[in-house]
Design a protein around this motif. Structure first.
Motif, PDB file in Angstrom:
ATOM      1  N   ALA A  14     -26.184 -12.750  -1.445  1.00  0.00           N
ATOM      2  CA  ALA A  14     -25.529 -13.763  -0.610  1.00  0.00           C
ATOM      3  C   ALA A  14     -24.055 -13.905  -0.981  1.00  0.00           C
ATOM      4  N   LYS A  17     -21.498 -12.191   1.072  1.00  0.00           N
ATOM      5  CA  LYS A  17     -21.263 -12.741   2.408  1.00  0.00           C
ATOM      6  C   LYS A  17     -21.631 -11.740   3.508  1.00  0.00           C
ATOM      7  N   ASP A  19     -22.903  -9.983   6.891  1.00  0.00           N
ATOM      8  CA  ASP A  19     -22.745 -10.302   8.303  1.00  0.00           C
ATOM      9  C   ASP A  19     -24.031 -10.089   9.085  1.00  0.00           C
ATOM     10  N   LEU A  36     -33.131 -13.990   1.510  1.00  0.00           N
ATOM     11  CA  LEU A  36     -31.700 -13.881   1.790  1.00  0.00           C
ATOM     12  C   LEU A  36     -31.343 -14.656   3.052  1.00  0.00           C
ATOM     13  N   SER A  37     -32.183 -14.595   4.045  1.00  0.00           N
ATOM     14  CA  SER A  37     -31.946 -15.329   5.286  1.00  0.00           C
ATOM     15  C   SER A  37     -31.859 -16.831   5.037  1.00  0.00           C
ATOM     16  N   THR A  40     -28.330 -17.442   3.515  1.00  0.00           N
ATOM     17  CA  THR A  40     -27.185 -17.089   4.365  1.00  0.00           C
ATOM     18  C   THR A  40     -27.265 -17.697   5.753  1.00  0.00           C
ATOM     19  N   ARG A  41     -28.461 -18.126   6.144  1.00  0.00           N
ATOM     20  CA  ARG A  41     -28.725 -18.641   7.479  1.00  0.00           C
ATOM     21  C   ARG A  41     -28.528 -17.577   8.570  1.00  0.00           C
TER      22      ARG A  41
END
Length: 179
Positions: A14, A17, A19, A36-37, A40-41
């Motif tokens: 994360a 960053k 994409d 991870l989702s 990081t959303r």
């Protein structure tokens, strides 16, 4: 231990960053990508093209069972011969399905964007080999990946480059004459 490994990896990745995140649709990869989702959303795009190599009749067998029933086939595979292990997929077929998906996802990134691919050891190794333009008999030289570790690829002047392999920490930038 696997969940904790995935959480640790997610925290480290994360920090890059990302994409976009693409992942195998199989359970362990889905769970790893979900970690991870959550941080990081980012939505995860799941695709069966990132599944592990299908090993046919070898699926679910122990090493000893494979050796007892398929010793010659196993020996040929270890020598680097193209073998449909247990009647399953060739490594080149795995790369044929996974590498184009990774290329397509990478092409959709913004300049200097970061894509995280969550898959399985054999699929990752063959995909890296294909992206780097290595001949299939050299893919084994990349070695395997430990659970929840990763490889870092970047684009250089002549195509894809392997920057780190089987990493478990944040990548360090490497400066060279062609950067």
């Amino acid at each position: 231990m696997g969940v904790e490994q995935a959480r640790r990896a997610a925290r480290l990745l994360a920090a890059l960053k990302p994409d976009a995140i693409i992942a195998s649709d199989l359970k362990r990869a889905r769970r790893t990508a979900a970690e991870l989702s959550a941080i990081t959303r980012l939505d995860v795009v799941h695709d069966e093209a990132l599944r592990e190599t299908y090993a046919g009749a070898w699926q679910g067998l122990t090493h000893d069972e494979i050796m007892a029933a398929y010793g010659e086939q196993y020996a040929a595979w270890k020598r680097g011969e193209p073998v449909r292990r247990g009647g399953g997929e060739l490594e080149t077929e795995v790369a044929d399905r996974a590498a184009p998906l990774v290329r397509l996802a990478a092409d959709k990134l913004p300049d200097d964007g970061t894509l995280v691919v969550v898959s399985h050891g054999g699929t990752i190794r063959t995909t890296i080999g294909r992206l780097l333009g290595l001949e299939p008999h050299h893919w084994e030289g990349l070695g395997g990946l430990s659970n929840c570790c990763w490889s870092v690829l970047g684009e250089g002047a002549r195509g894809w480059r392997l920057l780190e392999h089987n990493a478990g920490t944040l990548p360090e930038p490497v400066l060279g004459d062609d950067d």
